[in-house]
Design an enzyme around this catalytic site. Structure first.
Site, PDB file in Angstrom:
ATOM      1  N   LYS A  13       0.832  -1.216   0.000  1.00 13.46           N
ATOM      2  CA  LYS A  13       0.000   0.000   0.000  1.00 13.46           C
ATOM      3  C   LYS A  13       0.862   1.261   0.000  1.00 13.46           C
ATOM      4  O   LYS A  13       0.652   2.177  -0.789  1.00 13.46           O
ATOM      5  CB  LYS A  13      -0.932   0.031   1.235  1.00 13.46           C
ATOM      6  CG  LYS A  13      -1.817  -1.194   1.384  1.00 13.46           C
ATOM      7  CD  LYS A  13      -2.680  -1.120   2.638  1.00 13.46           C
ATOM      8  CE  LYS A  13      -1.936  -1.103   3.955  1.00 13.46           C
ATOM      9  NZ  LYS A  13      -1.195  -2.355   4.262  1.00 13.46           N
ATOM     10  N   ARG A  88      -9.353   0.885   9.098  1.00 20.82           N
ATOM     11  CA  ARG A  88      -8.888  -0.469   9.395  1.00 20.82           C
ATOM     12  C   ARG A  88      -9.927  -1.262  10.168  1.00 20.82           C
ATOM     13  O   ARG A  88      -9.679  -2.427  10.508  1.00 20.82           O
ATOM     14  CB  ARG A  88      -7.630  -0.372  10.247  1.00 20.82           C
ATOM     15  CG  ARG A  88      -6.335  -0.648   9.488  1.00 20.82           C
ATOM     16  CD  ARG A  88      -5.198  -0.494  10.480  1.00 20.82           C
ATOM     17  NE  ARG A  88      -4.017  -1.191  10.099  1.00 20.82           N
ATOM     18  CZ  ARG A  88      -2.997  -0.630   9.446  1.00 20.82           C
ATOM     19  NH1 ARG A  88      -3.054   0.624   9.066  1.00 20.82           N
ATOM     20  NH2 ARG A  88      -1.921  -1.334   9.165  1.00 20.82           N
ATOM     21  N   ARG A 127      11.549  -5.402   5.097  1.00 17.59           N
ATOM     22  CA  ARG A 127      11.252  -3.990   4.825  1.00 17.59           C
ATOM     23  C   ARG A 127      12.197  -3.063   5.595  1.00 17.59           C
ATOM     24  O   ARG A 127      12.534  -3.301   6.748  1.00 17.59           O
ATOM     25  CB  ARG A 127       9.811  -3.677   5.236  1.00 17.59           C
ATOM     26  CG  ARG A 127       9.502  -2.178   5.242  1.00 17.59           C
ATOM     27  CD  ARG A 127       8.052  -1.869   5.175  1.00 17.59           C
ATOM     28  NE  ARG A 127       7.278  -2.424   6.267  1.00 17.59           N
ATOM     29  CZ  ARG A 127       5.948  -2.449   6.297  1.00 17.59           C
ATOM     30  NH1 ARG A 127       5.251  -1.948   5.283  1.00 17.59           N
ATOM     31  NH2 ARG A 127       5.315  -2.983   7.308  1.00 17.59           N
ATOM     32  N   ARG A 161      11.552  -0.953  11.112  1.00 16.43           N
ATOM     33  CA  ARG A 161      10.537  -0.653  12.130  1.00 16.43           C
ATOM     34  C   ARG A 161      10.533  -1.716  13.220  1.00 16.43           C
ATOM     35  O   ARG A 161      10.696  -2.897  12.928  1.00 16.43           O
ATOM     36  CB  ARG A 161       9.148  -0.627  11.471  1.00 16.43           C
ATOM     37  CG  ARG A 161       8.863   0.646  10.702  1.00 16.43           C
ATOM     38  CD  ARG A 161       7.652   0.531   9.802  1.00 16.43           C
ATOM     39  NE  ARG A 161       6.490  -0.133  10.392  1.00 16.43           N
ATOM     40  CZ  ARG A 161       5.349  -0.317   9.742  1.00 16.43           C
ATOM     41  NH1 ARG A 161       5.206   0.129   8.501  1.00 16.43           N
ATOM     42  NH2 ARG A 161       4.340  -0.918  10.316  1.00 16.43           N
ATOM     43  N   ARG A 172       0.050  -9.002  13.707  1.00 19.57           N
ATOM     44  CA  ARG A 172      -0.546  -8.001  12.802  1.00 19.57           C
ATOM     45  C   ARG A 172      -1.385  -8.666  11.714  1.00 19.57           C
ATOM     46  O   ARG A 172      -2.429  -8.143  11.322  1.00 19.57           O
ATOM     47  CB  ARG A 172       0.559  -7.132  12.185  1.00 19.57           C
ATOM     48  CG  ARG A 172       1.103  -6.125  13.198  1.00 19.57           C
ATOM     49  CD  ARG A 172       2.427  -5.544  12.774  1.00 19.57           C
ATOM     50  NE  ARG A 172       2.327  -4.755  11.569  1.00 19.57           N
ATOM     51  CZ  ARG A 172       3.353  -4.499  10.750  1.00 19.57           C
ATOM     52  NH1 ARG A 172       4.549  -4.983  11.028  1.00 19.57           N
ATOM     53  NH2 ARG A 172       3.174  -3.765   9.683  1.00 19.57           N
TER      54      ARG A 172
HETATM   55  P1  ADP Z   1       2.227  -1.862   3.228  1.00 17.53           P
HETATM   56  O1  ADP Z   1       2.213  -0.353   3.232  1.00 17.53           O
HETATM   57  O2  ADP Z   1       1.014  -2.449   2.570  1.00 17.53           O
HETATM   58  O3  ADP Z   1       2.487  -2.448   4.587  1.00 17.53           O
HETATM   59  P2  ADP Z   1       4.763  -1.554   1.797  1.00 17.53           P
HETATM   60  O4  ADP Z   1       4.432  -0.701   0.631  1.00 17.53           O
HETATM   61  O5  ADP Z   1       5.502  -0.939   2.917  1.00 17.53           O
HETATM   62  O6  ADP Z   1       3.442  -2.332   2.312  1.00 17.53           O
HETATM   63  O7  ADP Z   1       5.586  -2.808   1.234  1.00 17.53           O
HETATM   64  C1  ADP Z   1       6.037  -3.840   2.101  1.00 17.53           C
HETATM   65  C2  ADP Z   1       7.409  -4.311   1.641  1.00 17.53           C
HETATM   66  O8  ADP Z   1       7.310  -4.983   0.380  1.00 17.53           O
HETATM   67  C3  ADP Z   1       8.413  -3.179   1.413  1.00 17.53           C
HETATM   68  O9  ADP Z   1       9.669  -3.668   1.795  1.00 17.53           O
HETATM   69  C4  ADP Z   1       8.344  -2.921  -0.100  1.00 17.53           C
HETATM   70  O10 ADP Z   1       9.584  -2.435  -0.599  1.00 17.53           O
HETATM   71  C5  ADP Z   1       8.032  -4.304  -0.650  1.00 17.53           C
HETATM   72  N1  ADP Z   1       7.136  -4.290  -1.811  1.00 17.53           N
HETATM   73  C6  ADP Z   1       6.043  -3.522  -1.998  1.00 17.53           C
HETATM   74  N2  ADP Z   1       5.426  -3.829  -3.165  1.00 17.53           N
HETATM   75  C7  ADP Z   1       6.144  -4.833  -3.720  1.00 17.53           C
HETATM   76  C8  ADP Z   1       6.000  -5.578  -4.929  1.00 17.53           C
HETATM   77  N3  ADP Z   1       4.985  -5.356  -5.765  1.00 17.53           N
HETATM   78  N4  ADP Z   1       6.928  -6.536  -5.189  1.00 17.53           N
HETATM   79  C9  ADP Z   1       7.941  -6.769  -4.317  1.00 17.53           C
HETATM   80  N5  ADP Z   1       8.127  -6.090  -3.158  1.00 17.53           N
HETATM   81  C10 ADP Z   1       7.235  -5.134  -2.855  1.00 17.53           C
HETATM   82  P1  ADP Z   2       1.436  -1.590   7.581  1.00 13.09           P
HETATM   83  O1  ADP Z   2       1.354  -0.636   6.424  1.00 13.09           O
HETATM   84  O2  ADP Z   2       2.694  -2.361   7.569  1.00 13.09           O
HETATM   85  O3  ADP Z   2       0.230  -2.446   7.729  1.00 13.09           O
HETATM   86  P2  ADP Z   2       1.062   0.777   9.165  1.00 13.09           P
HETATM   87  O4  ADP Z   2       2.278   1.607   9.082  1.00 13.09           O
HETATM   88  O5  ADP Z   2      -0.091   1.141   8.311  1.00 13.09           O
HETATM   89  O6  ADP Z   2       1.494  -0.729   8.906  1.00 13.09           O
HETATM   90  O7  ADP Z   2       0.530   0.718  10.658  1.00 13.09           O
HETATM   91  C1  ADP Z   2       1.393   0.438  11.729  1.00 13.09           C
HETATM   92  C2  ADP Z   2       0.595   0.349  13.015  1.00 13.09           C
HETATM   93  O8  ADP Z   2      -0.042   1.621  13.280  1.00 13.09           O
HETATM   94  C3  ADP Z   2      -0.540  -0.660  13.041  1.00 13.09           C
HETATM   95  O9  ADP Z   2      -0.096  -1.969  13.368  1.00 13.09           O
HETATM   96  C4  ADP Z   2      -1.452  -0.051  14.119  1.00 13.09           C
HETATM   97  O10 ADP Z   2      -0.942  -0.318  15.407  1.00 13.09           O
HETATM   98  C5  ADP Z   2      -1.326   1.428  13.858  1.00 13.09           C
HETATM   99  N1  ADP Z   2      -2.360   1.939  12.919  1.00 13.09           N
HETATM  100  C6  ADP Z   2      -2.145   2.497  11.701  1.00 13.09           C
HETATM  101  N2  ADP Z   2      -3.303   2.843  11.124  1.00 13.09           N
HETATM  102  C7  ADP Z   2      -4.285   2.510  11.999  1.00 13.09           C
HETATM  103  C8  ADP Z   2      -5.708   2.595  11.986  1.00 13.09           C
HETATM  104  N3  ADP Z   2      -6.371   3.116  10.936  1.00 13.09           N
HETATM  105  N4  ADP Z   2      -6.375   2.133  13.058  1.00 13.09           N
HETATM  106  C9  ADP Z   2      -5.737   1.624  14.120  1.00 13.09           C
HETATM  107  N5  ADP Z   2      -4.412   1.489  14.193  1.00 13.09           N
HETATM  108  C10 ADP Z   2      -3.663   1.932  13.149  1.00 13.09           C
END
Ligand code: ADP
Ligand code: ADP
Ligand code: ZN
Length: 217
Positions: A13, A88, A127, A161, A172
């Site tokens: 995302k 979420r 990541r 992180r 998660r």
């Molecule tokens: P999210 O915001 O949904 O948690 P991220 O955008 O941070 O996910 O991506 C999670 C990890 O996967 C990061 O290390 C990112 O560089 C990698 N990543 C994201 N999209 C892709 C993809 N299409 N193919 C391979 N790796 C990806």
């Molecule tokens: P990822 O993209 O890897 O899923 P985020 O960076 O979006 O992780 O979120 C990290 C953490 O921040 C979550 O595990 C949660 O604890 C908190 N968080 C983020 N967005 C929300 C939300 N909309 N509602 C509740 N908790 C949230």
């Protein structure tokens, strides 16, 4: 562009939102990024959120809804956005719907980014994130173009992180299944949901999102 990305942690995302933000003049609303900044700054919100985040639990709906409402009602707030990590829970989605109605704004579409479990775990544990602008990288799949230098802001502090450890990730993913995945049905019933294959390379996912957005507008 007014879209929402839904997907498990690691689905991509943030990666997609950052790319779209640049080419569409839209703002990425990443609640996780906002909370991490608040934690680093030691604000009241940050201190409250940290204990939930460290364990991989969701921060309470009340806090999150308040945060989004404040953002959207700021004078001059962008009319063009990409929701990344909010809503979420169904309660957050309901509150967001009410807020958009109040502001007379329409959501173009909701995109579910679907990725296989083993790949999600590999993505999350590998990541790395820019401390300055929070752009995500991956040690294997998506390293910065220049070693230890953020492609977006040139920052040199690319870190892992705390909650991207294997132990917290399992929690998660459970939280996603229980609390967030019901949103898929929720937006399907509103005829807003589009699902796409997030296992594909970054550029291919971006192309698919752009096509969906163009169709939906
Ligand atoms: P999210 O915001 O949904 O948690 P991220 O955008 O941070 O996910 O991506 C999670 C990890 O996967 C990061 O290390 C990112 O560089 C990698 N990543 C994201 N999209 C892709 C993809 N299409 N193919 C391979 N790796 C990806
Ligand atoms: P990822 O993209 O890897 O899923 P985020 O960076 O979006 O992780 O979120 C990290 C953490 O921040 C979550 O595990 C949660 O604890 C908190 N968080 C983020 N967005 C929300 C939300 N909309 N509602 C509740 N908790 C949230
Ligand atoms: Zn950066």
């Amino acid at each position: 562009m007014r879209i929402m990305l839904i997907g498990a942690p690691g689905a991509g995302k943030g990666t997609q939102a950052k790319i779209l933000e640049k080419s569409y003049n839209a703002v990425q609303i990443a609640t996780g990024d906002i909370l991490r900044k608040a934690t680093e700054a030691g604000t009241e919100l940050g201190l409250k959120a940290k204990s939930f985040m460290d364990l991989g639990h969701l921060v309470t709906d009340d806090l999150m809804i308040k945060l989004i409402r404040e953002k959207f009602t700021q004078p001059g707030f962008s009319q063009s956005w990409i929701m990344d990590g909010f809503p979420r829970t169904v309660a957050q989605a309901e509150a967001f719907g009410e807020l958009l109605d109040e502001l007379n704004l329409k959501l173009d579409c909701v995109i579910e980014v679907d990725v296989e479990r083993p790949l999600l775990i590999e993505r999350i544990t590998g990541r790395r994130v820019c401390r300055n602008c929070q752009a995500p990288y991956h040690i294997k799949f998506n390293p910065p173009k220049v070693e230890n230098t953020c492609d977006y802001c040139g920052g040199h502090d690319i870190y892992q992180r705390d909650d991207d450890s294997e132990e917290v990730v399992t929690n998660r993913l459970k939280v996603y299944d229980l609390q967030t995945s019901p949103l898929i049905e929720y937006y399907k019933l509103k005829n807003l949901l589009h699902k796409l294959d997030g296992n594909l390379p970054v550029e291919e996912v971006t192309t698919k999102i752009v096509n969906l957005v163009n169709e939906a507008r």
